[in-house]
Scaffold this motif. Structure first.
Motif, PDB file in Angstrom:
ATOM      1  N   LEU A 135       1.152  -1.425   0.194  1.00 56.15           N
ATOM      2  CA  LEU A 135      -0.256  -0.306  -0.144  1.00 56.15           C
ATOM      3  C   LEU A 135       0.270   1.039   0.004  1.00 56.15           C
ATOM      4  N   ARG A 136       2.287   1.363   0.593  1.00 58.45           N
ATOM      5  CA  ARG A 136       2.580   2.293   0.801  1.00 58.45           C
ATOM      6  C   ARG A 136       3.109   2.419  -0.299  1.00 58.45           C
ATOM      7  N   ASP A 137       3.687   1.589  -1.201  1.00 59.15           N
ATOM      8  CA  ASP A 137       4.437   1.667  -2.397  1.00 59.15           C
ATOM      9  C   ASP A 137       3.731   1.867  -3.422  1.00 59.15           C
ATOM     10  N   ILE A 138       2.127   2.134  -3.485  1.00 56.83           N
ATOM     11  CA  ILE A 138       1.367   2.493  -4.743  1.00 56.83           C
ATOM     12  C   ILE A 138       0.771   3.427  -4.222  1.00 56.83           C
ATOM     13  N   GLY A 139       0.847   4.090  -2.569  1.00 59.82           N
ATOM     14  CA  GLY A 139       1.185   5.574  -1.771  1.00 59.82           C
ATOM     15  C   GLY A 139      -0.815   5.743  -1.966  1.00 59.82           C
ATOM     16  N   ALA A 140      -1.475   4.461  -1.366  1.00 62.43           N
ATOM     17  CA  ALA A 140      -2.733   4.537  -0.926  1.00 62.43           C
ATOM     18  C   ALA A 140      -2.947   5.187   0.457  1.00 62.43           C
ATOM     19  N   THR A 141      -4.472   5.889   0.469  1.00 61.48           N
ATOM     20  CA  THR A 141      -4.543   6.317   1.074  1.00 61.48           C
ATOM     21  C   THR A 141      -5.809   6.262   1.562  1.00 61.48           C
ATOM     22  N   PRO A 142      -6.156   5.265   3.626  1.00 59.60           N
ATOM     23  CA  PRO A 142      -7.075   5.145   3.618  1.00 59.60           C
ATOM     24  C   PRO A 142      -8.176   6.836   3.517  1.00 59.60           C
ATOM     25  N   HIS A 143      -9.506   6.421   3.883  1.00 57.56           N
ATOM     26  CA  HIS A 143     -10.361   7.263   3.607  1.00 57.56           C
ATOM     27  C   HIS A 143     -11.115   7.485   5.134  1.00 57.56           C
ATOM     28  N   VAL A 144     -10.128   6.860   6.028  1.00 56.60           N
ATOM     29  CA  VAL A 144     -10.548   6.896   7.212  1.00 56.60           C
ATOM     30  C   VAL A 144      -9.513   6.410   8.461  1.00 56.60           C
ATOM     31  N   ASP A 145      -9.955   6.528   9.695  1.00 56.89           N
ATOM     32  CA  ASP A 145      -8.326   6.697  10.830  1.00 56.89           C
ATOM     33  C   ASP A 145      -7.992   5.200  10.723  1.00 56.89           C
ATOM     34  N   ARG A 146      -7.079   4.861  10.148  1.00 57.91           N
ATOM     35  CA  ARG A 146      -6.431   3.219  10.049  1.00 57.91           C
ATOM     36  C   ARG A 146      -5.860   2.604  11.191  1.00 57.91           C
ATOM     37  N   THR A 147      -6.308   1.409  11.608  1.00 56.90           N
ATOM     38  CA  THR A 147      -4.242   1.126  12.470  1.00 56.90           C
ATOM     39  C   THR A 147      -4.417  -0.066  12.412  1.00 56.90           C
ATOM     40  N   THR A 148      -3.114  -0.552  12.267  1.00 60.33           N
ATOM     41  CA  THR A 148      -2.900  -1.987  12.059  1.00 60.33           C
ATOM     42  C   THR A 148      -2.663  -2.431  13.390  1.00 60.33           C
ATOM     43  N   VAL A 149      -3.301  -3.813  13.121  1.00 64.94           N
ATOM     44  CA  VAL A 149      -2.513  -4.515  14.779  1.00 64.94           C
ATOM     45  C   VAL A 149      -2.226  -5.964  14.119  1.00 64.94           C
ATOM     46  N   ALA A 150      -1.000  -6.193  14.360  1.00 69.41           N
ATOM     47  CA  ALA A 150      -0.136  -7.977  14.160  1.00 69.41           C
ATOM     48  C   ALA A 150       0.318  -9.087  15.151  1.00 69.41           C
ATOM     49  N   VAL A 151      -1.202  -8.998  15.473  1.00 69.04           N
ATOM     50  CA  VAL A 151      -0.681 -10.009  15.944  1.00 69.04           C
ATOM     51  C   VAL A 151      -1.503 -12.013  15.308  1.00 69.04           C
ATOM     52  N   ASP A 152      -1.406 -12.758  16.181  1.00 73.03           N
ATOM     53  CA  ASP A 152      -2.317 -14.223  16.196  1.00 73.03           C
ATOM     54  C   ASP A 152      -3.718 -14.361  17.028  1.00 73.03           C
ATOM     55  N   LEU A 153      -4.547 -14.538  16.035  1.00 76.60           N
ATOM     56  CA  LEU A 153      -5.712 -13.868  17.083  1.00 76.60           C
ATOM     57  C   LEU A 153      -5.759 -15.282  18.259  1.00 76.60           C
TER      58      LEU A 153
END
Ligand SMILES: C[S@@+](CC[C@H](N)C(=O)[O-])C[C@H]1O[C@@H](n2cnc3c(N)ncnc32)[C@H](O)[C@@H]1O
Length: 290
Positions: A135-153
């Motif tokens: 997503l960074r490579d293609i310069g994508a921008t979210p339309h919302v306040d977005r946070t990733t959480v890198a975990v195993d459920l």
């Protein structure tokens, strides 16, 4: 990092690339149920190969195609949950949305979100890393306040979610899409119990799952063997999704593709009543945390 690093993902993580390839294919259809302009690049080099294997398995080229296919299920599923999240985002429960797992889902980038909504995307660290790089490579921008959480459920993830800004005391909307059938039954209960633990009453919980027959029917053999061969067998199915979710504090209704509100013109056949056995079923669950 390039999209080819999809080959670094493990088998169940790679299903995110398959789903992205399915969404890219749907996006190319003139009668598409949604548009995901990011799906093709997120599917990378690996996703289309997985999709080709899936198509060859589900519909050998010389076989008559009489039933809705996995791509149809997937298109309906995506649209059903797009609509559910878009609707929820306009209610108090939709001020914080958790997509778990998110895989290569791009809803924060392609849906319209009202101001003030926060979306948390959970997935395993390698998937999150790959997706963020693409997503960074293609310069994508979210339309919302977005946070990733890198975990195993399957692990303890509640503290990390809270550290990312999620408020367990406030109502929320959860989407567990494309997950439960890959988990052993104990892990399904574990995940649902943990979701119960971090959701306020009134929160919306949505999920998809398959029925028990989908794991054993001879007509499913090809698909089941394909996923097992990839290393991510389907392990869990439930004939009573409402009871499953009730056990974890969620008052739920399950819709099947083809039923009113869940066909989108893509489901040609009547849905057999629930008491008809030996039918492959998919359930889209929508529930309210009691
Ligand atoms: C079929 S994809 C679905 C992803 C997304 N919901 C979508 O519809 O595009 C399955 C995803 O589940 C994730 N997954 C499977 N087991 C998981 C676990 N134990 N913890 C976190 N994510 C998991 C995989 O990494 C993969 O991204």
């Amino acid at each position: 990092m390039t999209t080819d690093t999809g080959s670094l993902l493990d088998s169940v993580e790679r299903t995110a690339l398959l789903t992205a390839a399915l969404r890219a294919a749907e996006t190319r259809r003139p009668d598409r149920l949604y548009e995901d302009p990011f799906a093709e690049v997120l599917a990378g080099a690996v996703g289309p190969g997985l999709l080709a294997e899936l198509r060859a398995t589900t519909f050998p080229v010389d076989a008559a195609r009489t039933l809705p296919s996995t791509p149809d299920y997937n298109a309906i599923r995506t649209r059903f949950f797009d609509d559910l999240l878009s609707e929820a985002a306009r209610t108090p429960e939709g001020r914080q949305v958790v997509i778990a797992p998110a895989g290569m889902d791009t809803r924060p980038f392609r849906l319209d979100w009202p101001a003030g909504v926060r979306v948390f995307e959970i997935d395993r660290p390698p998937v999150v890393a790959l997706k963020e790089a693409v997503l960074r490579d293609i310069g994508a921008t979210p339309h919302v306040d977005r946070t990733t959480v890198a975990v195993d459920l399957r692990d303890d993830w509640e503290d990390e979610l809270a550290a990312a800004g999620y408020d367990p005391a406030a109502p929320s909307t959860w989407l567990l899409e494309g997950l439960l059938y890959y988990l052993p039954e104990d892990d399904v209960h574990h995940v649902l119990e943990r979701v119960r633990g971090v959701t306020a009453p009134g929160s919306v919980i949505a999920a998809d799952l398959v029925n028990a027959a989908a794991l054993t029917l001879p007509s499913m053999r090809g698909l089941l063997d394909l996923f097992a061969g990839w290393g991510c067998p389907w392990l869990f199915g439930s004939d009573e999704p409402e009871s499953l979710f009730a056990r974890h504090g969620v008052d739920a209704v399950a819709h099947q593709p083809g039923e009113p509100g869940a066909d989108f013109g893509r489901w040609p056949d009547p849905v057999p009543p629930r008491d008809v056995a030996d039918v492959r079923r998919v359930f889209f669950v929508r529930g309210v945390r009691k």
